[in-house]
Write a protein that holds these residues in place. Structure first.
Motif, mmCIF file in Angstrom:
data_model
loop_
_atom_site.group_PDB
_atom_site.id
_atom_site.type_symbol
_atom_site.label_atom_id
_atom_site.label_comp_id
_atom_site.label_asym_id
_atom_site.label_seq_id
_atom_site.Cartn_x
_atom_site.Cartn_y
_atom_site.Cartn_z
ATOM 1 N N LEU A 185 30.843 -44.634 -24.702
ATOM 2 C CA LEU A 185 31.735 -43.683 -25.367
ATOM 3 C C LEU A 185 33.202 -43.975 -25.086
ATOM 4 O O LEU A 185 34.082 -43.281 -25.604
ATOM 5 C CB LEU A 185 31.394 -42.261 -24.910
ATOM 6 C CG LEU A 185 30.042 -41.713 -25.375
ATOM 7 C CD1 LEU A 185 29.739 -40.393 -24.683
ATOM 8 C CD2 LEU A 185 30.040 -41.529 -26.887
ATOM 9 N N GLY A 186 33.472 -44.984 -24.261
ATOM 10 C CA GLY A 186 34.855 -45.324 -23.943
ATOM 11 C C GLY A 186 35.508 -44.376 -22.966
ATOM 12 O O GLY A 186 36.744 -44.227 -22.962
ATOM 13 N N ALA A 187 34.731 -43.710 -22.131
ATOM 14 C CA ALA A 187 35.279 -42.758 -21.175
ATOM 15 C C ALA A 187 36.027 -43.480 -20.058
ATOM 16 O O ALA A 187 35.612 -44.558 -19.610
ATOM 17 C CB ALA A 187 34.158 -41.911 -20.582
ATOM 18 N N PRO A 188 37.121 -42.914 -19.574
ATOM 19 C CA PRO A 188 37.865 -43.532 -18.467
ATOM 20 C C PRO A 188 36.985 -43.607 -17.214
ATOM 21 O O PRO A 188 36.254 -42.659 -16.905
ATOM 22 C CB PRO A 188 39.035 -42.572 -18.247
ATOM 23 C CG PRO A 188 39.143 -41.786 -19.519
ATOM 24 C CD PRO A 188 37.760 -41.681 -20.058
ATOM 25 N N PRO A 189 37.021 -44.700 -16.481
ATOM 26 C CA PRO A 189 36.220 -44.816 -15.255
ATOM 27 C C PRO A 189 36.563 -43.708 -14.262
ATOM 28 O O PRO A 189 37.730 -43.402 -14.030
ATOM 29 C CB PRO A 189 36.614 -46.197 -14.708
ATOM 30 C CG PRO A 189 37.141 -46.945 -15.894
ATOM 31 C CD PRO A 189 37.796 -45.920 -16.759
ATOM 32 N N MET A 227 33.940 -35.668 -28.445
ATOM 33 C CA MET A 227 33.180 -34.986 -29.480
ATOM 34 C C MET A 227 32.380 -36.047 -30.228
ATOM 35 O O MET A 227 32.955 -36.984 -30.788
ATOM 36 C CB MET A 227 34.107 -34.226 -30.440
ATOM 37 C CG MET A 227 34.996 -33.213 -29.746
ATOM 38 S SD MET A 227 36.135 -32.351 -30.869
ATOM 39 C CE MET A 227 35.002 -31.216 -31.653
ATOM 40 N N ILE A 228 31.065 -35.908 -30.222
ATOM 41 C CA ILE A 228 30.182 -36.848 -30.920
ATOM 42 C C ILE A 228 29.753 -36.193 -32.231
ATOM 43 O O ILE A 228 29.070 -35.168 -32.228
ATOM 44 C CB ILE A 228 28.958 -37.191 -30.055
ATOM 45 C CG1 ILE A 228 29.396 -37.770 -28.706
ATOM 46 C CG2 ILE A 228 28.046 -38.176 -30.781
ATOM 47 C CD1 ILE A 228 28.255 -37.977 -27.722
ATOM 48 N N GLY A 229 30.175 -36.775 -33.324
ATOM 49 C CA GLY A 229 29.874 -36.210 -34.631
ATOM 50 C C GLY A 229 31.052 -36.406 -35.562
ATOM 51 O O GLY A 229 32.123 -36.891 -35.163
ATOM 52 N N ASP A 230 30.861 -36.056 -36.821
ATOM 53 C CA ASP A 230 31.950 -36.152 -37.785
ATOM 54 C C ASP A 230 31.960 -34.903 -38.646
ATOM 55 O O ASP A 230 31.072 -34.055 -38.539
ATOM 56 C CB ASP A 230 31.811 -37.415 -38.643
ATOM 57 C CG ASP A 230 30.467 -37.493 -39.361
ATOM 58 O OD1 ASP A 230 29.759 -36.467 -39.430
ATOM 59 O OD2 ASP A 230 30.120 -38.571 -39.864
ATOM 60 N N GLY A 231 32.975 -34.785 -39.489
ATOM 61 C CA GLY A 231 33.045 -33.606 -40.331
ATOM 62 C C GLY A 231 34.443 -33.377 -40.868
ATOM 63 O O GLY A 231 35.397 -34.108 -40.530
ATOM 64 N N LEU A 250 37.077 -38.943 -30.252
ATOM 65 C CA LEU A 250 36.203 -38.642 -31.379
ATOM 66 C C LEU A 250 35.289 -39.841 -31.593
ATOM 67 O O LEU A 250 35.715 -40.890 -32.077
ATOM 68 C CB LEU A 250 37.029 -38.343 -32.626
ATOM 69 C CG LEU A 250 37.900 -37.083 -32.550
ATOM 70 C CD1 LEU A 250 38.731 -36.925 -33.813
ATOM 71 C CD2 LEU A 250 37.042 -35.852 -32.325
ATOM 72 N N ALA A 251 34.032 -39.681 -31.230
ATOM 73 C CA ALA A 251 33.089 -40.804 -31.265
ATOM 74 C C ALA A 251 32.467 -41.004 -32.632
ATOM 75 O O ALA A 251 31.804 -42.020 -32.866
ATOM 76 C CB ALA A 251 31.990 -40.589 -30.214
ATOM 77 N N GLY A 252 32.666 -40.042 -33.551
ATOM 78 C CA GLY A 252 32.071 -40.162 -34.871
ATOM 79 C C GLY A 252 30.573 -39.893 -34.842
ATOM 80 O O GLY A 252 29.992 -39.582 -33.794
ATOM 81 N N HIS A 253 29.967 -40.007 -36.015
ATOM 82 C CA HIS A 253 28.514 -39.820 -36.097
ATOM 83 C C HIS A 253 27.812 -40.958 -35.372
ATOM 84 O O HIS A 253 28.101 -42.134 -35.620
ATOM 85 C CB HIS A 253 28.070 -39.774 -37.559
ATOM 86 C CG HIS A 253 26.570 -39.764 -37.715
ATOM 87 N ND1 HIS A 253 25.807 -38.658 -37.413
ATOM 88 C CD2 HIS A 253 25.703 -40.732 -38.117
ATOM 89 C CE1 HIS A 253 24.537 -38.937 -37.637
ATOM 90 N NE2 HIS A 253 24.454 -40.188 -38.062
ATOM 91 N N ARG A 254 26.888 -40.621 -34.488
ATOM 92 C CA ARG A 254 26.142 -41.623 -33.733
ATOM 93 C C ARG A 254 24.652 -41.349 -33.850
ATOM 94 O O ARG A 254 24.182 -40.274 -33.443
ATOM 95 C CB ARG A 254 26.563 -41.590 -32.261
ATOM 96 C CG ARG A 254 28.005 -41.968 -31.981
ATOM 97 C CD ARG A 254 28.230 -43.465 -32.191
ATOM 98 N NE ARG A 254 27.448 -44.258 -31.257
ATOM 99 C CZ ARG A 254 27.942 -44.833 -30.145
ATOM 100 N NH1 ARG A 254 29.225 -44.674 -29.833
ATOM 101 N NH2 ARG A 254 27.171 -45.559 -29.363
#
Length: 394
Positions: A185-189, A227-231, A250-254
């Motif tokens: 998800l690209g989260a900071p370490p 936030m995982i999803g789109d809209g 914003l991770a988009g639809h997964r």
């Protein structure tokens, strides 16, 4: 029959379709076009009918949709029609009633109307639900509180609603925190990751998530938010996050959202209304500490102080307070997560849901509660089979 084969209701419909015994049921799904679940249904051997004119909102083309559904039911002579969602439920029940289908069941994943929608639309949807009440022989609700609301709104008669929790694919959900998932998800370490999964639309109140995140980050700067999803409200989320000085990934639809939920240290839903919440169920299955708004059937799943924490809807400060408590009490947060996992993994398996639906169908068909042994492959002939214990369902 369902308006849109997507989201929580779509996932429930798909699991109930593919989970029925193929030696007893030939299952079809009919609904509006769009969504990756159609391909999964076809790959599982379910017959599908996508109706181009089927839309989420009421339109004059609904007359054409009704005609197509009536034509389908008459052609295939289904023994059972099981409807889901608002328009799918209204048009599907009406089509089945017009065709005198022997068994009609409708599932309430939540109410189709609520106080936050325009008054005229709310009145229309309530009337449509009440008009088609007599078109169904049995009703299913995904949570006890949803069942109670259905009866209180006179959408179903007392004693006609069966509570069947909406299952999730538990084998796809890790049973605990996945230390690798945050990187996807690209989260900071080293950051404590707080997130949500779902459509970024008005129902989910994503701007409340942003406000909650800003309040939490001000007190706990080592937190990160996703936030995982789109809209349709994605741009609004970006603007508000920039105004409040908090970064929201914003991770988009997964399609792998069920697996990625294990990346979260805390899972939050900010919904204004929610039948039960598929993503919420998956988060609990992964033993994630949860904060949720106390709407509709959610308190049946998230028991405050036992399997998670609850806050009032449209109250980002209350959500932030609950998240802060979990951050300050990590041992208690882990305990809540474990207890939530035990509740979900003990009651929300697809096999459990399908067994309950099978018992419902058999009861309405007047068949014995235990099927005799059978190994024959299902027939695909469109007329009713000679074997009375075999049912076609849509």
């Amino acid at each position: 029959m369902i308006t849109r084969l997507q989201g929580g209701a779509g996932g429930n419909t798909l699991l109930s379709a593919v989970g029925m015994d193929p030696g007893r049921y030939e299952v079809w799904i009919a609904g509006g076009q769009g969504g990756e679940l159609w391909d999964r249904a076809r790959a599982a051997g379910v017959r599908t009918v996508e109706i181009r004119e089927f839309r989420h909102v009421l339109t004059p083309k609904d007359i054409l949709v009704l005609w197509r559904l009536v034509s389908l039911v008459r052609r295939e002579r289904f023994t059972i029609v099981h409807t889901h969602s608002a328009k799918g439920g209204f048009l599907g029940r009406l089509a089945a009633w017009l065709c005198r289908t022997p068994v009609v069941v409708h599932t309430f994943h939540g109410l189709s109307f609520h106080d936050r929608m325009p008054r005229t639309r709310r009145i229309v949807y309530r009337c449509l639900e009440r008009v088609t009440r007599r078109c169904a022989h049995r009703f299913v609700a995904v949570a006890p509180r949803v069942a109670r609301q259905v009866v209180e709104e006179h959408l179903a008669l007392p004693g006609s609603v069966l509570v069947v929790p909406s299952a999730v694919e538990l084998e796809r959900v890790p049973d605990g925190f996945d230390p690798v998932a945050p990187h996807a998800l690209g989260a900071p370490p080293g950051a404590t990751l707080i997130g949500t999964v779902g459509r970024i639309d008005a129902q989910k109140a994503p701007l409340d998530f942003v406000r909650m995140a800003a309040t939490v980050h001000a007190k706990f700067p080592d937190t990160a938010f996703v936030m995982i999803g789109d809209g349709p409200l994605e741009e609004g989320v970006r603007r508000l996050a920039a105004e409040l000085g908090v970064e929201i990934m914003l991770a988009g639809h997964r399609p792998d959202a069920a697996e990625l939920v294990a990346a979260l240290d805390i899972f939050v839903i900010t919904s204004l209304y929610e039948g039960l919440g598929r993503a919420l169920t998956e988060a609990l299955a992964a033993a994630r500490p949860v904060v949720a708004t106390a709407v509709n059937g959610v308190p049946d799943l998230v028991e405050h102080g036992a399997t998670g924490l609850l806050a009032e809807p449209a109250d980002p400060e209350g959500l932030a307070t609950a998240v802060g408590w979990l951050l300050e009490n990590p041992e208690d947060a882990a305990r809540l997560g474990r207890q939530g996992r035990e509740r979900v993994r003990g009651s929300f398996a697809p096999e459990t849901m399908c067994a309950s639906l099978d018992a419902c169908y058999r009861d309405l068909l007047g068949l014995p509660r235990t099927w005799p042994a059978r190994t024959a492959a299902p027939s695909h002939h469109p007329t009713a089979p000679a074997d009375p214990a075999r049912a076609y369902t849509a």
